[in-house]
Design a protein around this motif. Structure first.
Motif, PDB file in Angstrom:
ATOM      1  N   MET A 101       0.829  -1.213   0.000  1.00  0.00           N
ATOM      2  CA  MET A 101       0.000   0.000   0.000  1.00  0.00           C
ATOM      3  C   MET A 101       0.859   1.256   0.000  1.00  0.00           C
ATOM      4  SD  MET A 101      -3.186  -0.870   2.543  1.00  0.00           S
ATOM      5  CE  MET A 101      -4.463  -2.026   2.066  1.00  0.00           C
ATOM      6  N   ILE A 102       1.923   1.238   0.815  1.00  0.00           N
ATOM      7  CA  ILE A 102       2.817   2.397   0.861  1.00  0.00           C
ATOM      8  C   ILE A 102       3.494   2.601  -0.489  1.00  0.00           C
ATOM      9  CG2 ILE A 102       4.891   3.350   1.933  1.00  0.00           C
ATOM     10  CD1 ILE A 102       4.126   1.895   4.490  1.00  0.00           C
ATOM     11  N   ALA A 103       4.015   1.530  -1.062  1.00  0.00           N
ATOM     12  CA  ALA A 103       4.684   1.634  -2.360  1.00  0.00           C
ATOM     13  C   ALA A 103       3.716   2.078  -3.451  1.00  0.00           C
ATOM     14  CB  ALA A 103       5.319   0.291  -2.721  1.00  0.00           C
ATOM     15  N   PHE A 104       2.475   1.607  -3.392  1.00  0.00           N
ATOM     16  CA  PHE A 104       1.470   2.022  -4.383  1.00  0.00           C
ATOM     17  C   PHE A 104       1.182   3.505  -4.260  1.00  0.00           C
ATOM     18  CE2 PHE A 104      -2.962   2.827  -5.552  1.00  0.00           C
ATOM     19  CZ  PHE A 104      -2.998   2.326  -6.841  1.00  0.00           C
ATOM     20  N   SER A 105       1.039   3.983  -3.035  1.00  0.00           N
ATOM     21  CA  SER A 105       0.745   5.410  -2.842  1.00  0.00           C
ATOM     22  C   SER A 105       1.909   6.294  -3.268  1.00  0.00           C
ATOM     23  CB  SER A 105       0.394   5.678  -1.377  1.00  0.00           C
ATOM     24  OG  SER A 105       1.521   5.465  -0.541  1.00  0.00           O
ATOM     25  N   LEU A 106       3.136   5.796  -3.145  1.00  0.00           N
ATOM     26  CA  LEU A 106       4.309   6.584  -3.515  1.00  0.00           C
ATOM     27  C   LEU A 106       4.553   6.607  -5.021  1.00  0.00           C
ATOM     28  CD1 LEU A 106       6.831   5.495  -0.726  1.00  0.00           C
ATOM     29  CD2 LEU A 106       5.751   7.731  -0.958  1.00  0.00           C
ATOM     30  N   THR A 107       4.050   5.602  -5.728  1.00  0.00           N
ATOM     31  CA  THR A 107       4.357   5.505  -7.164  1.00  0.00           C
ATOM     32  C   THR A 107       3.153   5.782  -8.058  1.00  0.00           C
ATOM     33  OG1 THR A 107       3.941   3.117  -7.057  1.00  0.00           O
ATOM     34  CG2 THR A 107       6.225   3.853  -6.792  1.00  0.00           C
ATOM     35  N   ARG A 108       1.939   5.469  -7.611  1.00  0.00           N
ATOM     36  CA  ARG A 108       0.780   5.576  -8.499  1.00  0.00           C
ATOM     37  C   ARG A 108      -0.167   6.704  -8.110  1.00  0.00           C
ATOM     38  NH1 ARG A 108       3.144   2.783 -12.153  1.00  0.00           N
ATOM     39  NH2 ARG A 108       1.190   3.001 -13.313  1.00  0.00           N
ATOM     40  N   LEU A 109       0.049   7.339  -6.951  1.00  0.00           N
ATOM     41  CA  LEU A 109      -0.797   8.448  -6.516  1.00  0.00           C
ATOM     42  C   LEU A 109       0.012   9.730  -6.498  1.00  0.00           C
ATOM     43  CD1 LEU A 109      -2.737   6.724  -3.576  1.00  0.00           C
ATOM     44  CD2 LEU A 109      -3.378   6.855  -5.989  1.00  0.00           C
ATOM     45  N   ASP A 110      -0.703  10.858  -6.450  1.00  0.00           N
ATOM     46  CA  ASP A 110      -0.042  12.163  -6.439  1.00  0.00           C
ATOM     47  C   ASP A 110      -0.496  12.922  -5.202  1.00  0.00           C
ATOM     48  OD1 ASP A 110       1.398  14.378  -7.088  1.00  0.00           O
ATOM     49  OD2 ASP A 110      -0.022  15.121  -8.603  1.00  0.00           O
ATOM     50  N   TRP A 111       0.390  13.106  -4.259  1.00  0.00           N
ATOM     51  CA  TRP A 111       0.071  13.845  -3.038  1.00  0.00           C
ATOM     52  C   TRP A 111       1.331  14.543  -2.539  1.00  0.00           C
ATOM     53  CZ3 TRP A 111       2.812  11.551   1.060  1.00  0.00           C
ATOM     54  CH2 TRP A 111       3.214  10.223   0.856  1.00  0.00           C
ATOM     55  N   PRO A 112       1.178  15.653  -1.822  1.00  0.00           N
ATOM     56  CA  PRO A 112       2.349  16.431  -1.393  1.00  0.00           C
ATOM     57  C   PRO A 112       3.193  15.682  -0.361  1.00  0.00           C
ATOM     58  CG  PRO A 112       0.340  17.293  -0.410  1.00  0.00           C
ATOM     59  CD  PRO A 112      -0.087  16.270  -1.413  1.00  0.00           C
ATOM     60  N   GLY A 113       4.492  15.820  -0.486  1.00  0.00           N
ATOM     61  CA  GLY A 113       5.404  15.228   0.489  1.00  0.00           C
ATOM     62  C   GLY A 113       5.856  13.831   0.155  1.00  0.00           C
ATOM     63  N   GLN A 114       5.582  13.345  -1.053  1.00  0.00           N
ATOM     64  CA  GLN A 114       5.984  11.987  -1.421  1.00  0.00           C
ATOM     65  C   GLN A 114       7.505  11.819  -1.363  1.00  0.00           C
ATOM     66  OE1 GLN A 114       3.765  11.883  -5.224  1.00  0.00           O
ATOM     67  NE2 GLN A 114       2.989   9.902  -4.545  1.00  0.00           N
ATOM     68  N   VAL A 116       9.627  13.463   0.375  1.00  0.00           N
ATOM     69  CA  VAL A 116      10.100  13.528   1.766  1.00  0.00           C
ATOM     70  C   VAL A 116       9.908  12.182   2.454  1.00  0.00           C
ATOM     71  CG1 VAL A 116       9.781  14.631   4.010  1.00  0.00           C
ATOM     72  CG2 VAL A 116       9.648  15.996   1.911  1.00  0.00           C
ATOM     73  N   VAL A 117       8.736  11.572   2.252  1.00  0.00           N
ATOM     74  CA  VAL A 117       8.452  10.273   2.866  1.00  0.00           C
ATOM     75  C   VAL A 117       9.419   9.219   2.341  1.00  0.00           C
ATOM     76  CG1 VAL A 117       6.739   8.429   3.066  1.00  0.00           C
ATOM     77  CG2 VAL A 117       6.035  10.809   3.285  1.00  0.00           C
ATOM     78  N   MET A 118       9.645   9.238   1.029  1.00  0.00           N
ATOM     79  CA  MET A 118      10.573   8.273   0.464  1.00  0.00           C
ATOM     80  C   MET A 118      11.981   8.506   0.974  1.00  0.00           C
ATOM     81  SD  MET A 118      10.525   5.592  -1.327  1.00  0.00           S
ATOM     82  CE  MET A 118      11.805   4.463  -1.856  1.00  0.00           C
ATOM     83  N   GLY A 119      12.351   9.757   1.149  1.00  0.00           N
ATOM     84  CA  GLY A 119      13.672  10.067   1.698  1.00  0.00           C
ATOM     85  C   GLY A 119      13.838   9.555   3.120  1.00  0.00           C
TER      86      GLY A 119
END
Length: 287
Positions: A101-114, A116-119
């Protein structure tokens, strides 16, 4: 026979010799790696008088099930195995759900702070595991999870490795799949569950096997959290079993065979998906 046919025949002979040499090396290496395990199995069935003999026996002159009988009836081996299955299986299942779910939200969704979260996820790789033990134990103790399955499972779930692996895979899935699903009226969750997850089955299987083996073999954290002997995992229980039987090598061999058997069975179930995941990562395609 023409010159072209001679040349083609020579090329085929070279390919056959090269293939034969490659297979000989691979099978020879596999046999060398299997020798210690075969010897362990052989020793686990040998009576004590043969184990202490200066002459090693590859094929047991006499077979005994004494060590296996002792492990299964005179110890908590079965209970330890069940505990380890629950902890390793539970942690693996939760990791697959949450990290996907986390990986899907980071790659397939668009939201602010992505970014930063990945970092932060990537930066967590640089924090030594042992630095987190004291604060982690404090949190688990405050939640009343000491000497419980959840006290071992929940900290194991907070692993960035799964997010990183799935992030790399999800990012390579063509956008056309998602666009076509949107045109068919799929919701975001349906795209995740019916498009992305089926495509990611090989990498999910590889991650599941890796995390299952990692949590199966985990020793330090379960040793800190679990205090009741009946709640021990297999690695902790086997150490206690060794301490009371230092002069019984056959028992050690039998324990090794029984402890490695579940992992061997799990690998047999997932080996096809693992090979496919390696092929996909090597070619850069999703199917």
């Amino acid at each position: 026979m023409t010159d072209a046919e001679h040349e083609r025949s020579g090329l085929l002979d070279d390919v056959s010799l090269r293939s034969l040499g490659t297979h000989a090396v691979l099978y020879g290496t596999a046999i060398l790696m299997a020798v210690p395990y075969l010897y362990t199995i052989s020793r686990s069935f040998q009576p004590r008088r043969f184990l202490t003999s200066p002459k090693p026996f590859w094929i047991p002159p006499e077979i005994t099930f004494e060590y296996y009988r002792h492990i299964l009836t005179q110890s908590l081996f079965v209970q330890w195995t069940i505990n380890t299955f629950i902890i390793a299986g539970g942690a693996t299942l939760i990791i697959l759900v949450i990290d996907s779910m986390i990986a899907f939200s980071l790659t397939r969704l668009d939201w602010p702070g992505q970014s930063v979260v990945m970092g932060v996820i990537l930066a967590s790789f640089m924090v030594p595991y042992y630095m987190n033990i004291v604060p982690l134990y404090t949190v688990v103790s405050d939640l009343g999870l000491v000497n419980s399955y959840w006290g071992v499972i929940l900290p194991a779930v907070a692993s960035p490795l799964g997010v990183f692996l799935l992030y790399q895979f999800f990012r390579d899935i063509p956008d056309e799949y998602e666009e076509a699903a949107r045109l068919d009226g799929f919701s975001t969750f349906q795209i995740y569950s019916r498009i992305v997850l089926p495509l990611a089955r090989p990498i999910l299987a590889s991650l599941a096997l890796f995390m299952f083996v990692y949590n199966w073999n985990a020793f330090l954290w379960p040793l800190i959290v679990l205090s009741d002997q009946a709640a021990y995992t297999l690695p902790i229980g086997l150490v206690n079993l060794y301490q009371g039987n230092l002069t019984t090598p056959g028992l050690h061999m039998a324990v090794t065979v029984l402890a490695s058997l579940p992992l061997f069975i799990v690998y047999l179930f997932f080996q096809g998906e693992i090979v496919r995941a390696v092929q996909i990562q090597g070619t850069g395609t999703t199917g």
